[in-house]
Design a protein around this motif. Structure first.
Motif, PDB file in Angstrom:
ATOM      1  N   PHE A 166      61.222  -6.505 -69.893  1.00 15.22           N
ATOM      2  CA  PHE A 166      61.079  -5.179 -70.484  1.00 15.22           C
ATOM      3  C   PHE A 166      61.037  -4.147 -69.367  1.00 15.22           C
ATOM      4  O   PHE A 166      60.109  -4.133 -68.559  1.00 15.22           O
ATOM      5  CB  PHE A 166      59.806  -5.141 -71.344  1.00 15.22           C
ATOM      6  CG  PHE A 166      59.425  -3.787 -71.869  1.00 15.22           C
ATOM      7  CD1 PHE A 166      60.345  -2.752 -71.980  1.00 15.22           C
ATOM      8  CD2 PHE A 166      58.122  -3.545 -72.274  1.00 15.22           C
ATOM      9  CE1 PHE A 166      59.983  -1.512 -72.468  1.00 15.22           C
ATOM     10  CE2 PHE A 166      57.747  -2.309 -72.755  1.00 15.22           C
ATOM     11  CZ  PHE A 166      58.676  -1.291 -72.854  1.00 15.22           C
ATOM     12  N   LEU A 167      62.070  -3.302 -69.298  1.00 14.16           N
ATOM     13  CA  LEU A 167      62.150  -2.255 -68.280  1.00 14.16           C
ATOM     14  C   LEU A 167      61.690  -0.917 -68.853  1.00 14.16           C
ATOM     15  O   LEU A 167      62.023  -0.579 -69.999  1.00 14.16           O
ATOM     16  CB  LEU A 167      63.580  -2.093 -67.774  1.00 14.16           C
ATOM     17  CG  LEU A 167      64.206  -3.233 -66.965  1.00 14.16           C
ATOM     18  CD1 LEU A 167      65.617  -2.853 -66.550  1.00 14.16           C
ATOM     19  CD2 LEU A 167      63.371  -3.573 -65.740  1.00 14.16           C
ATOM     20  N   GLU A 168      60.952  -0.175 -68.051  1.00 16.55           N
ATOM     21  CA  GLU A 168      60.557   1.179 -68.434  1.00 16.55           C
ATOM     22  C   GLU A 168      60.585   2.067 -67.188  1.00 16.55           C
ATOM     23  O   GLU A 168      59.907   1.783 -66.196  1.00 16.55           O
ATOM     24  CB  GLU A 168      59.152   1.194 -69.054  1.00 16.55           C
ATOM     25  CG  GLU A 168      58.761   2.573 -69.574  1.00 16.55           C
ATOM     26  CD  GLU A 168      57.385   2.565 -70.226  1.00 16.55           C
ATOM     27  OE1 GLU A 168      57.256   3.144 -71.317  1.00 16.55           O
ATOM     28  OE2 GLU A 168      56.457   1.992 -69.638  1.00 16.55           O
ATOM     29  N   HIS A 169      61.401   3.119 -67.243  1.00 20.96           N
ATOM     30  CA  HIS A 169      61.544   4.056 -66.119  1.00 20.96           C
ATOM     31  C   HIS A 169      61.869   3.331 -64.808  1.00 20.96           C
ATOM     32  O   HIS A 169      61.341   3.666 -63.750  1.00 20.96           O
ATOM     33  CB  HIS A 169      60.287   4.902 -65.957  1.00 20.96           C
ATOM     34  CG  HIS A 169      59.906   5.669 -67.181  1.00 20.96           C
ATOM     35  ND1 HIS A 169      60.786   6.512 -67.836  1.00 20.96           N
ATOM     36  CD2 HIS A 169      58.736   5.701 -67.889  1.00 20.96           C
ATOM     37  CE1 HIS A 169      60.166   7.041 -68.889  1.00 20.96           C
ATOM     38  NE2 HIS A 169      58.944   6.561 -68.948  1.00 20.96           N
ATOM     39  N   GLY A 170      62.716   2.306 -64.899  1.00 17.48           N
ATOM     40  CA  GLY A 170      63.189   1.642 -63.698  1.00 17.48           C
ATOM     41  C   GLY A 170      62.281   0.585 -63.112  1.00 17.48           C
ATOM     42  O   GLY A 170      62.589   0.045 -62.038  1.00 17.48           O
ATOM     43  N   VAL A 171      61.189   0.261 -63.763  1.00  9.99           N
ATOM     44  CA  VAL A 171      60.295  -0.795 -63.275  1.00  9.99           C
ATOM     45  C   VAL A 171      60.074  -1.813 -64.390  1.00  9.99           C
ATOM     46  O   VAL A 171      60.273  -1.516 -65.570  1.00  9.99           O
ATOM     47  CB  VAL A 171      58.934  -0.225 -62.792  1.00  9.99           C
ATOM     48  CG1 VAL A 171      59.126   0.750 -61.657  1.00  9.99           C
ATOM     49  CG2 VAL A 171      58.180   0.427 -63.946  1.00  9.99           C
ATOM     50  N   ILE A 172      59.666  -3.015 -64.002  1.00  6.98           N
ATOM     51  CA  ILE A 172      59.383  -4.045 -64.990  1.00  6.98           C
ATOM     52  C   ILE A 172      57.986  -3.814 -65.565  1.00  6.98           C
ATOM     53  O   ILE A 172      56.988  -3.883 -64.851  1.00  6.98           O
ATOM     54  CB  ILE A 172      59.469  -5.450 -64.373  1.00  6.98           C
ATOM     55  CG1 ILE A 172      60.905  -5.748 -63.940  1.00  6.98           C
ATOM     56  CG2 ILE A 172      58.996  -6.507 -65.376  1.00  6.98           C
ATOM     57  CD1 ILE A 172      61.083  -7.107 -63.294  1.00  6.98           C
TER      58      ILE A 172
END
Length: 471
Positions: free
Chosen positions: A228-234
């Motif tokens: 799950f990625l959010e704003h380029g981080v895991i």
């Protein structure tokens, strides 16, 4: 010795330079070079945008992994780096095996070439000889199902034809690693069915699958792990079910924040209107009996809110029970049995326009059925169901407890089934404006078995089929 991993992503980051004006790009190119020549510090004319930041994960050979996240979370950038069509700013990616990728509509096709020419060109890029492509050509053409258009330039193709041909080429070369982005969404239902069947066959034969989709049920059924990625981080990495739950929680939080911000603006506007009214009253020496509304008490926090649930908690599901036709607690059924599920609820605020719903999934994560009080309300309002009280029109007071019973003939094939339960506020008497008040996964379970000597059918559900000799 060869690694057990087909894909290894180690501390990968990708930074883009954002320029406010086209002239800033020119300044950066010219002045930065001059400053380096004279040894002075470089003044950037851009802002940094990190599409990915310090991404690390591994995919074993033969595994199926989903990549999920909102638009702009970095999914497509990550896939391009893994495929080698985009270089990372830092970090590295290691892959083992031939990669077939379907990232963008028609990517890798020359629009001036015919479909036939593009098949041979893409096959060569994937490492096949002309003889190997000749052997697979009929299979590719049959799967793509574009008929005589194979002799026409691909610039004349519809989006559906493009994706059919692209997917057919990628899967018919039997890759060790298959990477699929959202491109399949443009295909028709029959083609999507064939795609999923082919991907399932490749998985069974040991192909590693990296799959990106906004369709949560597809991710759940096609993959066993997800990132799950959010704003380029895991934000989360684990089983597909757990990752999707975290994703749904995040979507709910984002939606709630938007609704709360809208409510705050409306409240501030109402406060200003009251103040203006009060000024008019005081100027005219009139005594007002109106009171300015206070913020009120904070919304109660449920102690029962656990790992597998989320929501605004203006109400909550306190218990979900499963009974047989005799109202006895039961967790094991025959497909012909009647099942009764009772959802116990408690409101923590004055509420109306509620929908209490259920979703039933098998142990593979496939959604078998979903139903709610709003579904029945729609039937009543439309006249499909002649009688009954419209649940959506009821109001519930703070601290009121209530329960909703769902009754159905089981009709399911042998398996373990999970019950998900929810309470939502529906802005309209049909599914259009929903606020999730409480959702809970794994609210209850039941199993179904069959005695094959007396009753038997194959598949997910008993359709009540009858066979007889036709006249």
């Amino acid at each position: 010795m060869c690694s057990d991993y087909a894909i290894e992503v180690n501390n990968v980051s990708k930074c883009y330079h954002i320029y406010d004006r086209p002239s800033d790009r020119l300044k950066q190119s010219v002045f930065s070079g001059l400053r380096r020549m004279v040894g002075s510090s470089d003044k950037p004319y851009f802002r940094e945008f990190w599409a990915l930041k310090d991404i690390s994960f591994k995919v074993k050979k033969g595994e199926s992994v989903g990549i999920i996240g909102q638009n702009g979370s970095g999914k497509s950038t990550l896939l391009q780096i893994i495929c080698g069509t985009l270089n990372p700013t830092s970090g590295q990616v290691k892959t083992q095996g031939r990669i077939a990728a379907l990232l963008e509509l028609g990517s890798g096709f020359n629009p001036e070439f015919t479909g036939r020419e593009n098949i041979y060109m893409n096959g060569a890029v994937l490492g096949l000889s002309r003889k190997e492509i000749d052997e697979r050509f009929d299979e590719i053409l049959a799967f793509a199902d574009i008929g005589e258009f194979v002799e026409q330039p691909t610039k004349t193709y519809s989006s559906g034809m493009l994706v059919r041909l692209a997917f057919a080429v990628q899967v018919c070369v039997e890759p060790e690693i298959l990477i699929v982005d959202e491109a399949l969404a443009v295909g028709d239902a029959l083609f999507q069915k064939r795609c999923f069947e082919r991907m399932e066959k490749l998985r069974t034969n040991g192909t590693t699958l990296l799959f990106v989709s906004h369709d949560q049920e597809s991710v759940r059924t096609m993959t066993n792990k997800a990132v799950f990625l959010e704003h380029g981080v895991i934000k989360f990495s684990g089983t597909s079910a757990d990752a999707l739950l975290e994703y749904r929680k995040t979507l709910h939080e984002i939606e709630s924040a938007k609704l709360n911000e809208t409510a705050r603006h409306l409240k501030e506007k109402a406060r200003k209107n009251r103040e203006e009214t009060q000024h008019v009253i005081e100027a005219n020496n009139v005594v007002s009996t109106d009171e300015i509304m206070s913020d009120g008490e904070e919304k109660p926090f449920s102690e029962r809110l656990k790992t597998f649930s989320f929501g605004d908690l203006d109400a909550e599901i306190t218990e979900v029970e499963v009974f047989d036709a005799n109202n006895e607690p039961c967790s094991h059924f025959d497909p012909r049995d009647e099942v009764r599920i009772i959802v116990h609820c408690k409101s923590h605020a004055d509420l109306k326009h509620l929908n209490v719903g259920l979703r039933i999934r098998n142990k593979e994560g496939v959604k078998i059925y979903s139903w709610g009080t709003l579904n029945q309300d729609i039937s009543i309002r439309s006249g499909v169901k002649a009688h009954g009280e419209v649940f959506w029109e009821r109001s519930f007071c703070k601290d009121q407890t209530f329960k909703v019973q769902f009754t159905f003939t089981c009709g399911l094939g042998p398996n373990l089934y999970e019950i998900q339960a929810s309470i939502s506020e529906e802005g309209k008497p049909y599914y259009a404006e929903q606020r999730m008040i409480h959702w809970i996964d794994e609210a209850a379970f039941f199993t179904v078995t069959i005695e094959p000597k007396t009753y038997h059918f194959g598949g997910v559900v008993d359709m009540g089929m009858i066979s007889e000799l036709a006249e």
